[in-house]
Design an enzyme around this catalytic site. Structure first.
Site, mmCIF file in Angstrom:
data_model
loop_
_atom_site.group_PDB
_atom_site.id
_atom_site.type_symbol
_atom_site.label_atom_id
_atom_site.label_comp_id
_atom_site.label_asym_id
_atom_site.label_seq_id
_atom_site.Cartn_x
_atom_site.Cartn_y
_atom_site.Cartn_z
ATOM 1 N N LYS A 48 4.920 -2.164 11.663
ATOM 2 C CA LYS A 48 5.642 -1.609 12.602
ATOM 3 C C LYS A 48 6.380 -0.463 11.634
ATOM 4 O O LYS A 48 6.242 0.801 12.108
ATOM 5 C CB LYS A 48 7.770 -2.909 12.136
ATOM 6 C CG LYS A 48 8.749 -2.527 12.922
ATOM 7 C CD LYS A 48 9.857 -2.942 12.826
ATOM 8 C CE LYS A 48 10.085 -4.319 12.982
ATOM 9 N NZ LYS A 48 10.837 -4.744 12.800
ATOM 10 N N LYS A 79 9.346 -2.929 2.136
ATOM 11 C CA LYS A 79 10.640 -3.228 3.130
ATOM 12 C C LYS A 79 10.839 -4.055 4.153
ATOM 13 O O LYS A 79 9.710 -4.302 4.660
ATOM 14 C CB LYS A 79 10.814 -1.290 4.032
ATOM 15 C CG LYS A 79 12.239 -0.735 4.200
ATOM 16 C CD LYS A 79 12.965 -0.684 3.402
ATOM 17 C CE LYS A 79 14.307 -0.278 4.144
ATOM 18 N NZ LYS A 79 15.189 -1.104 4.317
ATOM 19 N N LYS A 129 9.552 -9.570 3.276
ATOM 20 C CA LYS A 129 11.190 -9.948 4.821
ATOM 21 C C LYS A 129 11.663 -10.721 3.564
ATOM 22 O O LYS A 129 11.114 -11.493 2.692
ATOM 23 C CB LYS A 129 10.744 -10.649 5.907
ATOM 24 C CG LYS A 129 11.918 -10.661 7.099
ATOM 25 C CD LYS A 129 12.465 -9.533 7.717
ATOM 26 C CE LYS A 129 12.937 -9.590 8.783
ATOM 27 N NZ LYS A 129 12.954 -8.791 9.602
ATOM 28 N N HIS A 146 1.104 -1.418 -0.549
ATOM 29 C CA HIS A 146 0.405 0.320 0.292
ATOM 30 C C HIS A 146 0.902 0.954 0.296
ATOM 31 O O HIS A 146 0.043 2.360 -0.676
ATOM 32 C CB HIS A 146 -0.708 -0.107 0.891
ATOM 33 C CG HIS A 146 -0.179 0.165 2.848
ATOM 34 N ND1 HIS A 146 0.739 -1.736 2.939
ATOM 35 C CD2 HIS A 146 -0.114 0.262 4.005
ATOM 36 C CE1 HIS A 146 0.944 -0.925 3.873
ATOM 37 N NE2 HIS A 146 1.130 0.497 4.390
HETATM 38 N N1 GLU Z 1 15.458 -6.224 9.948
HETATM 39 C C1 GLU Z 1 14.881 -5.070 10.968
HETATM 40 C C2 GLU Z 1 13.336 -4.814 10.978
HETATM 41 O O1 GLU Z 1 13.577 -6.366 11.945
HETATM 42 C C3 GLU Z 1 15.442 -4.336 9.585
HETATM 43 C C4 GLU Z 1 14.748 -3.620 8.778
HETATM 44 C C5 GLU Z 1 14.898 -2.216 7.874
HETATM 45 O O2 GLU Z 1 15.609 -1.597 7.952
HETATM 46 O O3 GLU Z 1 14.102 -2.028 6.569
HETATM 47 O O4 GLU Z 1 12.693 -4.571 11.616
#
Ligand code: GLU
Length: 472
Positions: free
Chosen positions: A96, A72, A108, A67
């Site tokens: 988050k 990220k 992820k 969206h």
């Molecule tokens: N791996 C980190 C997390 O779980 C950082 C993710 C990021 O910076 O995109 O939040």
């Protein structure tokens, strides 16, 4: 289904926590399912020559939501990686990012590998090949999908990935923004490496400033003197422990690592433990603390704050009732299962949830990405301007008062902010704002009984608004 019948997967655990929030919200019919579904998952298997023999590696990249773009989230290198785990972690990234107002979707990735078994040269070949697979299939780009470090990866791997993208797409002027968490000399931002640990520190400071939350725990306000047990001295845990001990004067009374735990009620030096780990590969044999071979038992020791900073599911229905800490700060993603969460809440434990507690990493990734798209280091343009204005302010004060401004105040007024200052200030501010929003939700909504629920409800409100604005 609960753990008594069949173990829940990490993905089930996250979904159940989200369901709890959705159940008390007045969402448009069906929107809950839209929110929870994972948009796409890529699985790749590829061979890399290891000492003359091809070895096949398998990796995933899940996009939970788009969206907002880019989507990220980190990429982990770990033997426990599978599709379920990557999907659960991608979902957490969606909530988050929304909670802390970072304008990204959630994603992820993971590669099933034990990185310690390979040389630097082999790891570079494996990482670059994984990056080529992701980029070739649209799962790596500054506009659509931007990875970052996670368990088992760091600035070095992110540098290799960004460079691979650059070689594939040299005409993309924003190539350097295809990955965050890069080395500072290759487009990284100052303060990213420590960001998640620094964020945990800011979160705990904020928590211990809120008297009404702190009083439920039976602890006093403020962090100084609090007894902390930390699990995992990786990039997140070591920075959090270091900053909390050095700057907030907490006492680290327990350190849990892969080979066991250290306990010392008088406090453990973080620097000394890290030195020992560098030399011996683990904590066993550290001279200034009692060693417990069964590290998991150390989670159950008496302390004021427990910081799980390693992997998911380490507090579960079998050990939750024995946890003595009145406050748990989830520096890792998903360290407490859904069933354990219920037990802990019934026992009055205050949990600072992962989607808030460890958001420092992605917040500073956002700053890095902005810096990359702007093609300029933070502070570069305005630093000298602010310094000369500060010098004029000092002169004006001295002329008007006929008193010389003390040197330490002069230095503070005259100093222009550098990249470190700006990144820290932006991180602190973002964390505080998110905390206030969550706290507002907790106070104003009688159905919201704890911080995790407050975090999910706050995040889901924002995401559902975005879906309703753009359609789905
Ligand atoms: N791996 C980190 C997390 O779980 C950082 C993710 C990021 O910076 O995109 O939040």
């Amino acid at each position: 289904m609960s753990e008594q019948n069949q173990p829940l997967s990490f993905r089930d655990n996250v979904d159940l926590m989200v369901d709890q929030a959705i159940n008390i919200m007045d969402l448009d019919g069906g929107l809950g399912n839209v929110l929870k579904s994972c948009n796409s998952v890529l699985q790749v298997s590829f061979p890399v020559d290891i000492d003359g023999t091809p070895e096949v590696f398998t990796g995933w990249r899940a996009v939970h939501s788009d969206h907002r773009l880019p989507s990220k989230g980190g990429i982990r290198f770990d033997l426990a990686v599978d599709q379920e785990e990557v999907e659960a972690l991608a979902a957490l990234m969606t909530y988050k990012c929304a909670l802390v107002d970072v304008p990204y979707g959630g994603s992820k990735g993971g590669l099933r590998i034990d990185p310690s078994r390979y040389s630097r040269h082999q790891l570079e070949a494996i990482t670059r090949r994984f990056a080529r697979e992701l980029a070739g299939k649209g799962f790596l780009s500054p506009a659509k999908n931007v990875p970052a470090p996670d368990m088992g990866t760091g600035a070095r791997e992110m540098g290799w990935m960004a460079d691979t993208y650059r070689q594939l797409f040299p005409d993309d002027i924003n190539y350097i923004g295809a990955v965050t968490g890069k080395p500072v000399g290759f487009g990284g931002v100052r303060g990213r490496n420590e960001a998640t640990g620094r964020g945990v520190q800011y979160v705990l400071r904020e928590f211990f400033r809120h008297h009404d939350l702190v009083k439920n725990t039976g602890l006093s306000d403020g962090l100084a003197g609090k007894r902390v047990i930390i699990q995992g001295m990786g990039n997140v845990g070591r920075h959090a422990a270091h900053f909390l001990a050095q700057e907030d004067h907490v006492r680290i009374i327990g350190v849990i690592e892969h080979d066991g735990a250290l306990i010392n009620a008088h406090g453990i030096s973080v620097a000394a433990v890290l030195n020992h780990m560098r030399e011996h590969g683990g904590v066993e044999g550290f001279p200034d603390a009692e060693f417990m071979a069964d590290g998991a038992r150390a989670l159950e020791q008496a302390c004021d704050i427990l910081i799980p900073a390693a992997r998911e599911g380490i507090i579960h229905s079998d050990n939750a009732a024995r946890i003595q800490a009145p406050v748990i700060a989830e520096a890792a993603n998903g360290p407490i299962t859904y069933d354990a969460d219920r037990i802990l809440r019934d026992n009055g434990v205050e949990i600072i949830p992962d989607l808030f507690c460890n958001a420092g990493g992605v917040i500073v990734s956002y700053f890095e990405w902005i810096r990359n798209l702007a093609h300029v280091r933070f502070g570069r343009i305005e630093k000298r301007f602010h310094e000369s204005r500060g010098a004029h302010i000092v002169s004006a004060i001295e002329m008007a008062s006929n008193v010389e401004v003390p040197e330490w105040i002069r230095d503070e007024i005259v100093r222009g902010a550098d990249e470190f200052d700006l990144v820290r200030s932006g991180l602190d501010d973002t964390m505080r704002l998110a905390f206030q929003e969550m706290d507002e939700e907790r106070r104003s909504n009688p159905d919201v009984k704890d911080l995790r629920m407050a975090a999910y409800v706050t995040a889901i409100h924002k995401i559902s608004r975005a879906y309703l604005d753009i359609g789905y």
